[in-house]
Write an enzyme that holds these catalytic residues in place. Structure first.
Site, short mmCIF file in Angstrom:
data_model
loop_
_atom_site.label_atom_id
_atom_site.label_comp_id
_atom_site.label_asym_id
_atom_site.label_seq_id
_atom_site.Cartn_x
_atom_site.Cartn_y
_atom_site.Cartn_z
N HIS A 120 -116.06 -53.33 -57.19
CA HIS A 120 -115.86 -54.40 -59.02
C HIS A 120 -116.45 -55.49 -58.10
CE1 HIS A 120 -112.45 -56.21 -60.54
NE2 HIS A 120 -113.46 -56.71 -61.18
N HIS A 166 -119.88 -58.11 -59.87
CA HIS A 166 -120.01 -59.13 -61.10
C HIS A 166 -121.66 -59.25 -60.83
CE1 HIS A 166 -116.27 -58.94 -63.27
NE2 HIS A 166 -116.18 -59.78 -61.98
N LEU A 167 -122.40 -58.40 -61.41
CA LEU A 167 -123.81 -58.02 -60.66
C LEU A 167 -124.63 -59.58 -62.02
CD1 LEU A 167 -124.82 -55.32 -60.07
CD2 LEU A 167 -124.58 -57.12 -58.47
N ARG A 168 -124.09 -59.69 -63.27
CA ARG A 168 -124.33 -60.72 -65.03
C ARG A 168 -125.33 -60.70 -65.26
NH1 ARG A 168 -119.42 -62.51 -63.76
NH2 ARG A 168 -118.74 -64.29 -62.40
N ASN A 217 -118.66 -57.24 -68.15
CA ASN A 217 -118.60 -58.47 -68.93
C ASN A 217 -120.10 -59.09 -68.61
OD1 ASN A 217 -118.57 -59.05 -65.71
ND2 ASN A 217 -116.92 -60.83 -66.97
N ASP A 232 -112.70 -55.88 -67.43
CA ASP A 232 -112.68 -56.57 -66.17
C ASP A 232 -112.25 -58.03 -66.71
OD1 ASP A 232 -111.63 -58.08 -63.48
OD2 ASP A 232 -113.65 -58.41 -63.60
N ASN A 287 -109.62 -65.50 -60.28
CA ASN A 287 -108.06 -65.16 -61.42
C ASN A 287 -108.47 -63.39 -60.88
OD1 ASN A 287 -106.98 -65.03 -63.13
ND2 ASN A 287 -108.22 -64.14 -64.70
N ASP A 317 -114.48 -58.07 -55.99
CA ASP A 317 -114.67 -59.22 -57.15
C ASP A 317 -116.15 -60.14 -56.84
OD1 ASP A 317 -114.16 -60.30 -59.66
OD2 ASP A 317 -112.04 -60.98 -59.48
N HIS A 377 -120.73 -67.14 -59.20
CA HIS A 377 -121.56 -68.13 -60.74
C HIS A 377 -122.08 -70.17 -59.69
CE1 HIS A 377 -117.81 -67.54 -62.67
NE2 HIS A 377 -117.14 -67.23 -62.17
#
Lengths: 436, 317
Positions: free
Chosen positions: A56, A58-60, A90, A150, A276, A303, A307
C-alpha cells in the site's frame, strides 16, 4: 551481472552466515565464503531480512509529481528496506487502464530502486459506478493482481460483489478501503471523547467495522479473496478473526502508524497527525498489535501518502490526510512489535515480506534468504537507535508523524534483484541504480 | 497570559482574575470618558475568516476603549476568497506590525495552530474556532451569571454550587464547550439538555449531567438557563425533523417560561431565533440577561486584550 558477498549476517533463525549473490540470485550460503572477486557487504552484527514488500504505497505519479514521483517514492522505499511497492491507483489519470499501469510499472523498472507493482482501480476513475478494465490490467505487462479504489470505499454492495467475482477470474484480489461514506462525511479524527472535546467531526469505528462485516460475508458468498486495507480498530480485528475462523478467504493489513500512535496526538491540532483512517485509541493500538502477532492481521502496509508542505501548513480541518511511511515502517514495526516481544525477526519477515508478496502474487519471495531465491535482501542494524529526523526521509515530502521521535533500527544495506540500492546506510546514486 | 485559546486550560485562579479585571473594565464604562490609555501604541488585528457582527464589534469596542489601534479583516471580499491561506493572511497582517490577532475561523483548532505555528509572534485570542471553543463567550457568560447573582459583591467570587442548564445544539456549539469547561472549573454544576442527535456521543466523559427533557430541567429550578442558537443547517442534515418539533420539545416557549422559577436567569449568546429556541416572552423579560451579556462582552474582551498585551502577567493560559 553483479557479484556480491554478504558476510556474517544474522539470518531469520538467529544463525549467522555469508550469502553469495550472483546474477540476481542467492547462490550460496555458508560460513567463511571466499570473496572470489565479489563486492563484499560486511554484515557482521546486522539482521538479514528478505526485501520488504509494501502492499500500500502512494507514488503520486502520474498527476501529483509535486508530492512524489516513481523515482523519489522508490528511493524512499529502498531507504526503508523495501524491494517491492504496490502503487495505489489514485493517480491522475487514475490507474484504471492497461496504459497507465504499464507506464507506472515501467518507470519503476527503469529507475531500479524497487519493483513497482501497480494497483488497478476497481471502478473507472474511482467513481464507484462501473468496473474498470480489470482484465486488461491483469493481462498487461504490469500483471496487476491487486485492485483497489483506495481513498474511496467501494460502498455499493452489488458493485463490490461483482468486483469480487470478476477479479477472481484473474487470480486477483480486491483491497477494500473500509469506510462507510455517509457515516464519515466531513470526518476529521476518531470519534469519541477527544473528538467531542476538540470540536473535530468524528470518524466512528462503526463506519469501518460495518463495511468489513458486510464485505467478509460477500466474499464468503461468492467464494472470492478479499483484502482489507489499513484496519484500525479493535472491533475490526474481532470481525476479521471471526471471518477467518469461518474459513473466509480474507487478509488484512495494518499501518505502522496505527501500531504506535494514538488519537491523543490530534489534541495538538498538528496536521501531521491527520490520516485516514484516523489514529485511534490506545486499546485499538494494543488490539492491532496482538492481532498482527497472532496472524489475524496478516501484513503491515505503509499507506505511504506524501503531501506537499502547504497541504499540511494550515488548520487541521483544511489539511490533507495522510503520512509518509516507507522510510520509518521497519523502525516502527521494530519499536511496536519486536521491542515489545510480540514478534521475532522471522515474524517481521512474514508480515513485511513473505505474506504481502503472497497476497500481491509477487514471485520470488516464498523462500526468504534461501539459496535459489531471487536476491532481495535487507540488512538492518537492529541495535541502532536514534531520533528519526529529516535526514532519514528520501521522498519528496516530509509529512512524517515520527520526526523527532526516538526509533530503533537502521537499514544499512538493501539488495534488489541482485543489485545494491543501499550500502553503508546510504542510498546509491540514481545513475548507478538505474537499469536503463 | 500569552494567548487565550480555550477555557479548557484556564485554572480557577486565572479565570476569576479575568472576571475581576473585567469588573474594573466595566467601571471604566461608567465614566464620563469611558476610555483607558493602557494599550496606547498597540495594534490589534481582528481576523475574521467567518461572518460575525457582534463578536467583531465587541472586540473592536474593547480594543478602542483601551486606546489600541484596531484593524479589521473580514474574509468576505478579501484575498481569502481568492484562496489565500491562514498562514499567508496571518503573516501579511503580522508584517504590518500587529501585537495581537483576534481570530475567528471555521476550522476547529485554527487559533491553536496559529499560536503554535511560529508563523507570527503576536498574541492570539480565539474568537471562535469551528465547533471547538469560543472562550471569551464562556467568560462573558460566567461574568454575567456572577454579576446577576452577586452584583457589586462579585469580585473574587467563583461559581461554587451554581446550577446552570445549557439547552440546544451542544455537539456543534463552541459556546457550549467553552461554557462547560469554564463554568465547571469555577465550581458550577452544569447540566445539558438536547435531543440525543445534538449531544456528543461521548458525553459521559464531560463533567456534566445530560438529559433530553427540558420540562424536567425547568422543574429542577436551575440558577441559570442558557438557550443555544439553532443553526438552520442542522435541520437539513437530519439532526431533528423540523422547527415545529424542535420548538415544541426544546424551545423556551412562553408557557415553559411561565413555569420557570422566578429566580432563574435566562441567557442566550445571540443572535436569537425568536419563536424557535426562545420566545419573546423569555427573551424580553426581566429575567433575561441577553443584553447584559452583550455589555459584559466588551468588558471581558477588554480584560483579555489587556492581559495578553500588557505583558506583565508572566503566567501562561
Amino acid at each position: 551481472m553483479t557479484h556480491l558477498l554478504i558476510t556474517a549476517a544474522t539470518l531469520l533463525d538467529g544463525s549467522r552466515a555469508d550469502l553469495r549473490v550472483r546474477d540476481g540470485v542467492i547462490v550460496e550460503s555458508g560460513s567463511g565464503l571466499a570473496a572470489d572477486g565479489a563486492r563484499v557487504i560486511d554484515s557482521d552484527g546486522l539482521q538479514a531480512l528478505p526485501g520488504l514488500v509494501d502492499l500500500h504505497t502512494h507514488l503520486r505519479e502520474p498527476g501529483s509529481e509535486q508530492s512524489e514521483t516513481v523515482l523519489t517514492g522508490t528511493r524512499a522505499a529502498a531507504a526503508g528496506g523495501f524491494t517491492v511497492v504496490h502503487a495505489m491507483a489514485n493517480t491522475q489519470p487514475v490507474q484504471d487502464t492497461a496504459g497507465v499501469v504499464e507506464q507506472v510499472a515501467s518507470l519503476g523498472a527503469q529507475h531500479g530502486y524497487a519493483t513497482v507493482r501497480p494497483v488497478g482501480a476497481v471502478t473507472v476513475g474511482l467513481a464507484g459506478e462501473r468496473l474498470s478494465e480489470i482484465g486488461a490490467m491483469a493481462g498487461s505487462r504490469a500483471a496487476v493482481r491487486v485492485f483497489s479504489d483506495d481513498g474511496k470505499c467501494v460502498s455499493d454492495a452489488l458493485l463490490l460483489r461483482r468486483a469480487l467475482e470478476y477479479v477472481k477470474t484473474f487470480d486477483g484480489v480486491v483491497a477494500q478501503h473500509a469506510q462507510e461514506p455517509r457515516l464519515t462525511e466531513g470526518a476529521q479524527m476518531n470519534e469519541g471523547a477527544l473528538s467531542s472535546e476538540l470540536g473535530l467531526a468524528g470518524w466512528p469505528a462503526v463506519a469501518e467495522e460495518s463495511i468489513i462485516a458486510r464485505d467478509v460475508l460477500l466474499a464468503q458468498h461468492v467464494g472470492a479473496r478479499l483484502h482489507i486495507c489499513h484496519v484500525s480498530t479493535a472491533g475490526s480485528v474481532d470481525i476479521v478473526r471471526w471471518a477467518k475462523a469461518r474459513g473466509i478467504d480474507v487478509t488484512a493489513e495494518v499501518t505502522p502508524h496505527h501500531l504506535l500512535l494514538t488519537e491523543q496526538l490530534a489534541a495538538t491540532y498538528d496536521p501531521r497527525y491527520k490520516v485516514n483512517p484516523p489514529l485511534r485509541r490506545e486499546e485499538d493500538v494494543l488490539a492491532l498489535r496482538a492481532a498482527l502477532a497472532d496472524g489475524t492481521i496478516d501484513v503491515v502496509a505503509t499507506d505511504h501518502a506524501p503531501h506537499p508542505v502547504e497541504a499540511k501548513e494550515c488548520a487541521w480541518p483544511e489539511a490533507a490526510v495522510g503520512m509518509v511511511g516507507l522510510e520509518s515502517a521497519l523502525a516502527v514495526v521494530q519499536e511496536s512489535m519486536v521491542e515489545t516481544g510480540l514478534l521475532d525477526w522471522a515474524g517481521v519477515a512474514r508480515v513485511l515480506s513473505t505474506t504481502p508478496a503472497r497476497i500481491g502474487r509477487v514471485a520470488g519471495y516464498d523462500a526468504p534468504l534461501a539459496v535459489g531465491s531471487p536476491a532481495n535482501i535487507t540488512l538492518v542494524d537492529a541495535a541502532a537507535r536514534g531520533d528519526f529526523d529529516l535526514a532519514r526521509l528520501h521522498g519528496k515530502s516530509v509529512n512524517s508523524p515520527f520526526l523527532g521521535r526516538s526509533l530503533p533500527g537502521r537499514v544499512m544495506a538493501v539488495v534488489h534483484d541482485g543489485r545494491p540500492t543501499v550500502l553503508e546506510g546510504a542510498l546509491l546514486p540514481t545513475e548507478e541504480v538505474a537499469t536503463a | 497570559m500569552r494567548h487565550l485559546l480555550s477555557t479548557r486550560d484556564l485554572d480557577r485562579t486565572t479565570a476569576v482574575r479575568i472576571l475581576d479585571i473585567a469588573e474594573d473594565m466595566a467601571d471604566v464604562a461608567q465614566r464620563a470618558v469611558p476610555k483607558l490609555p493602557t494599550l496606547r501604541g498597540k495594534t490589534v488585528a481582528n481576523l475574521f475568516f467567518e461572518d460575525s457582527t457582534r463578536t467583531r464589534l465587541s472586540f473592536e469596542a474593547a480594543a478602542k476603549r483601551l486606546s489600541a489601534e484596531v484593524i479589521t479583516f473580514s474574509a468576505k471580499g478579501s484575498s481569502v476568497s481568492k484562496g489565500e491561506s491562514l498562514k499567508d493572511t496571518a503573516q501579511t497582517i503580522a508584517a504590518m506590525g500587529m501585537d495581537a490577532v483576534v481570530l475567528r475561523h471555521s476550522a476547529s483548532g485554527a487559533a491553536a495552530t496559529l499560536a503554535g505555528s511560529g508563523w507570527i509572534d503576536a498574541a492570539v485570542v480565539n474568537a471562535g474556532d469551528g465547533t471547538h471553543e469560543h472562550p471569551t463567550q464562556g467568560l462573558l457568560d460566567a461574568y454575567s451569571i456572577r454579576k446577576r447573582l452577586h452584583g457589586a459583591a462579585s469580585r473574587g467570587r467563583d461559581l461554587d454550587g451554581v446550577r446552570v442548564t445549557i439547552v440546544g445544539d451542544i455537539v456543534h456549539s463552541r459556546v457550549a464547550r467553552s461554557n462547560v469547561w469554564l463554568l465547571t472549573t469555577l465550581g458550577a454544576e452544569v447540566s445539558l439538555v438536547a435531543p440525543a442527535t445534538l449531544l456528543p456521543g461521548a458525553i459521559d466523559s464531560w463533567p456534566v449531567t445530560a438529559s433530553h427533557d427540558l420540562d424536567a430541567a425547568i422543574a429542577a429550578k436551575p440558577d441559570a438557563l442558557m438557550m443555544l442558537r439553532v443553526q438552520a443547517e442542522r435541520m437539513t442534515s437530519g439532526f431533528f425533523p423540523n422547527e415545529r418539533e424542535y420548538a415544541r420539545e426544546w424551545g423556551l416557549s412562553a408557557e415553559r417560561f411561565a413555569r420557570l422559577d422566578a429566580d432563574t436567569m435566562v441567557l442566550h449568546p445571540g443572535p436569537m431565533n425568536r419563536g424557535l429556541e426562545i420566545s419573546s416572552a423569555a427573551a424580553d423579560s426581566a429575567r433575561s440577561v441577553v443584553l447584559d451579556q452583550v455589555t459584559n462582552g466588551v468588558s471581558i474582551r477588554m480584560a483579555v486584550l489587556y492581559l495578553v498585551l500588557s505583558g506583565n502577567d508572566g503566567t501562561d493560559a
